[in-house]
Structure formats: structure tokens, C-alpha cells
Design an enzyme around this catalytic site. Structure first.
Site, mmCIF file in Angstrom:
data_model
loop_
_atom_site.group_PDB
_atom_site.id
_atom_site.type_symbol
_atom_site.label_atom_id
_atom_site.label_comp_id
_atom_site.label_asym_id
_atom_site.label_seq_id
_atom_site.Cartn_x
_atom_site.Cartn_y
_atom_site.Cartn_z
ATOM 1 N N GLU A 17 0.924 -1.175 -0.016
ATOM 2 C CA GLU A 17 -0.163 0.007 0.016
ATOM 3 C C GLU A 17 0.880 1.137 0.031
ATOM 4 O O GLU A 17 2.110 1.127 0.383
ATOM 5 C CB GLU A 17 -1.041 0.100 1.248
ATOM 6 C CG GLU A 17 -1.870 -1.353 1.343
ATOM 7 C CD GLU A 17 -2.691 -1.376 0.070
ATOM 8 O OE1 GLU A 17 -3.216 -0.469 -0.780
ATOM 9 O OE2 GLU A 17 -2.900 -2.596 -0.367
ATOM 10 N N ASP A 67 3.581 -3.087 -8.108
ATOM 11 C CA ASP A 67 4.561 -3.159 -6.851
ATOM 12 C C ASP A 67 5.939 -3.136 -7.098
ATOM 13 O O ASP A 67 6.599 -2.297 -6.411
ATOM 14 C CB ASP A 67 4.088 -4.388 -5.990
ATOM 15 C CG ASP A 67 2.385 -4.432 -5.694
ATOM 16 O OD1 ASP A 67 2.232 -3.889 -4.518
ATOM 17 O OD2 ASP A 67 1.660 -4.622 -6.713
ATOM 18 N N HIS A 104 -7.662 -3.396 -0.090
ATOM 19 C CA HIS A 104 -6.738 -2.667 -0.211
ATOM 20 C C HIS A 104 -5.890 -2.401 1.248
ATOM 21 O O HIS A 104 -5.034 -1.321 1.612
ATOM 22 C CB HIS A 104 -7.437 -1.261 -0.287
ATOM 23 C CG HIS A 104 -7.906 -1.211 -1.715
ATOM 24 N ND1 HIS A 104 -7.133 -1.208 -2.886
ATOM 25 C CD2 HIS A 104 -9.251 -0.631 -2.206
ATOM 26 C CE1 HIS A 104 -8.049 -1.145 -3.984
ATOM 27 N NE2 HIS A 104 -9.174 -0.954 -3.534
HETATM 28 P P1 AMP Z 1 -4.087 -1.807 -3.812
HETATM 29 O O1 AMP Z 1 -2.758 -2.959 -3.770
HETATM 30 O O2 AMP Z 1 -5.198 -2.269 -4.889
HETATM 31 O O3 AMP Z 1 -4.674 -1.803 -2.583
HETATM 32 O O4 AMP Z 1 -3.231 -0.714 -4.370
HETATM 33 C C1 AMP Z 1 -2.036 -0.187 -3.911
HETATM 34 C C2 AMP Z 1 -2.023 1.108 -3.886
HETATM 35 O O5 AMP Z 1 -2.366 1.842 -5.086
HETATM 36 C C3 AMP Z 1 -2.932 1.843 -2.693
HETATM 37 O O6 AMP Z 1 -2.065 1.954 -1.503
HETATM 38 C C4 AMP Z 1 -3.116 3.348 -3.284
HETATM 39 O O7 AMP Z 1 -1.773 3.891 -2.985
HETATM 40 C C5 AMP Z 1 -2.966 3.155 -4.794
HETATM 41 N N1 AMP Z 1 -4.473 2.931 -5.071
HETATM 42 C C6 AMP Z 1 -5.202 1.941 -5.448
HETATM 43 N N2 AMP Z 1 -6.386 2.035 -5.757
HETATM 44 C C7 AMP Z 1 -6.457 3.623 -5.641
HETATM 45 C C8 AMP Z 1 -7.574 4.611 -6.031
HETATM 46 N N3 AMP Z 1 -8.786 3.796 -6.601
HETATM 47 N N4 AMP Z 1 -7.432 5.685 -5.990
HETATM 48 C C9 AMP Z 1 -6.190 6.236 -5.706
HETATM 49 N N5 AMP Z 1 -4.994 5.321 -5.326
HETATM 50 C C10 AMP Z 1 -5.222 3.927 -5.617
HETATM 51 MG MG MG Z 2 -3.173 -3.584 -1.750
HETATM 52 MG MG MG Z 3 -1.937 -4.303 -5.130
#
Ligand code: AMP
Ligand code: MG
Ligand code: MG
Length: 244
Positions: free
Chosen positions: A43, A154, A211
Site C-alpha cells: 500500500e 508493486d 486495499h
Molecule cells: P491496492 O494493492 O489495490 O490496494 O493498491 C495499492 C496502492 O495503489 C494503494 O495503496 C494506493 O496508493 C493506490 N491505489 C489503489 N486504488 C486506488 C484508487 N482508487 N485511487 C487512488 N489510489 C489508489
Molecule cells: Mg493492496
Molecule cells: Mg496491490
């Protein structure tokens, strides 16, 4: 299993075929190259559009689960909150999205320390499980292990860019991984709407909070299990040529 009268009739008429999914899965599985998987999810700092314009993402949660391919289960987990230094104050949007609080990141460690802690964690497993790591340095009699991530963000974007900006050493083993999103699209011939959509499409529920890095990593591991059951072969799909 009991079927409705309509389904029973359709079966008798030969209009539907009943497939024993458990038996079918046995035959679909193919031999995997890797014995262990490091399923990783970060994240990072983020802002509600357009507030984040010009701001760079920094890792705030570094989560990895170690998955045993033969046993089909998670055998250990690593979770570390990380202090952002370029924009140390989390946006409300970021806390809302990830569930990560200002206190958690304030009590976290700098990214360089996190990379060292993770390296120590993986080194211990390397010794205990007789793993050869990085994945391209396979020694005779050693087990093979590789990173798995959902998309290339990532390890292909977030970590390399942050390490470059901050002039932090990134261990070479972060340079190769399996992009599960790509394996998923190739195997099922469809483009999923995120990790959640991918899980739903194969009949799995997201367990925990979306998330949250650790929950994302665990759910990615459950999706790996399903893909392996369905006959997908995991392979390295991306490499970072640059060392940092
Ligand atoms: P995730 O692994 O899908 O939780 O996404 C990793 C990171 O991407 C998150 O901690 C955010 O920094 C960014 N991110 C994910 N979804 C969004 C969103 N809808 N809007 C802005 N940033 C996002
Ligand atoms: Mg995530
Ligand atoms: Mg992710």
C-alpha cells in the site's frame, strides 16, 4: 447432491452435463516450476484526484505471504508499516482506502529498514526450507521460490521509483516476479476488473479488507491456488533490468 426438478429433467434429457469439479481439477493441474511463492502487496500514499498531482507514491505497508505450492497453503506472513518521508502526513482518502492510520505509519520504519527486515525474514526461510533465492540461481537439490504480485505496479513501478528517488539500495531479488494478472488473462481469456473482480469471476469471495496489503496478499494467494487447480502454469512474466 440434490438438484431442482427442472435440473433433474434437463439432466435426463441430456440437455446439461454434470461435471465433477473435484475430479476434473485433479486432471487439470500441471507440474509447477516453483515450490514456494512470495505473494506480495504494497500500500502506498495516495490522494483523491486531482490532489495528488505531482506527488509520488511511497510505500506505507509492505506485506508478503509465503505460500507452499505443494501443500496449497500460506505458511508464513511478513507485514511491516513504513514511514513515508516525502509526504509524511497521510491524506484522509488514503486512510479511508487502505485502513492505514497516521499512528501506524508514524510507528513504522523507513523503507530502507523495511527492505533489510524483509531480507532477514526471507533469509531465515531460505535456510529452514532449503530454498534457492533469487529464483534464477537454482542450485541442485534446492527448492525454488519466486515473487507473485497482482499486476506489475508493486515491483515494476512503486518500489523501483521510490528507491531511485531516495537513493536506497534495492536487493536484486526484487527484480523478477510472476504477474498474476497476466497469467489470469492468458489462462481465462478475460480481463478482470481488479483483484476483486478476478476473484469473483472464479467464484471466490474476497476475505478481509480490500486495499489492506496483508489481506490483498492473502487473497492473491487464494487466487493463485485456484489458478493452479485450473491448470495454469506460473512463470516469470516481468523483469526489471535496471538494478535500482
Ligand atoms: P491496492 O494493492 O489495490 O490496494 O493498491 C495499492 C496502492 O495503489 C494503494 O495503496 C494506493 O496508493 C493506490 N491505489 C489503489 N486504488 C486506488 C484508487 N482508487 N485511487 C487512488 N489510489 C489508489
Ligand atoms: Mg493492496
Ligand atoms: Mg496491490
Amino acid at each position: 447432491m440434490a438438484y431442482s426438478p427442472t435440473v433433474e429433467l434437463a439432466k435426463q434429457l441430456g440437455a446439461i452435463k454434470v461435471v465433477d469439479v473435484s475430479r476434473e481439477n485433479e486432471t487439470k493441474r500441471v507440474a509447477q516450476y516453483f515450490d514456494y511463492l512470495l505473494v506480495l502487496d504494497f500500500e502506498a500514499t495516495c490522494w483523491c484526484f486531482p490532489n495528488g498531482k505531482g506527488r509520488k507514491n511511497e510505500v506505507i505497508e509492505f506485506s508478503v505471504v509465503l505460500y507452499d505450492v505443494n501443500e496449497g497453503r500460506i505458511i508464513d506472513e511478513f507485514q511491516q508499516y513504513v514511514q513515508p518521508t516525502e509526504f509524511p502526513i497521510l491524506s484522509e482518502f488514503c486512510t479511508e482506502l487502505t485502513g492505514i492510520t497516521q499512528k501506524q505509519v508514524d510507528e513504522g520504519v523507513p523503507i530502507g529498514t523495511c527492505l533489510m527486515l524483509f531480507t532477514r525474514w526471507i533469509n531465515n526461510h531460505q535456510k529452514n526450507l532449503n530454498i534457492s533465492f533469487p529464483c534464477d540461481m537454482v542450485l541442485p537439490g534446492k527448492k525454488k521460490c519466486v515473487f507473485v504480485t497482482w499486476s506489475d505496479w508493486d515491483l515494476g513501478v512503486c518500489l523501483p521509483k521510490e528507491c531511485r528517488r531516495k537513493n536506497i539500495y534495492k536487493q536484486e531479488f526484487f527484480g523478477k516476479w510472476v504477474d498474476l494478472r497476466e497469467i489470469y488473462m492468458e489462462h481465462y481469456y478475460r480481463r478482470p476488473k481488479g483483484l476483486l473482480g478476478a476473484l469473483e469471476e472464479v467464484g471466490l469471495e474476497f476475505i478481509g479488507k480490500q486495499h489492506s496489503g496483508l489481506d490483498d496478499a492473502k487473497n492473491t494467494a487464494y487466487l493463485v491456488r485456484k489458478l493452479i487447480e485450473d491448470g495454469a502454469l506460473l512463470r516469470i512474466s516481468r523483469m526489471n533490468k535496471k538494478k535500482r
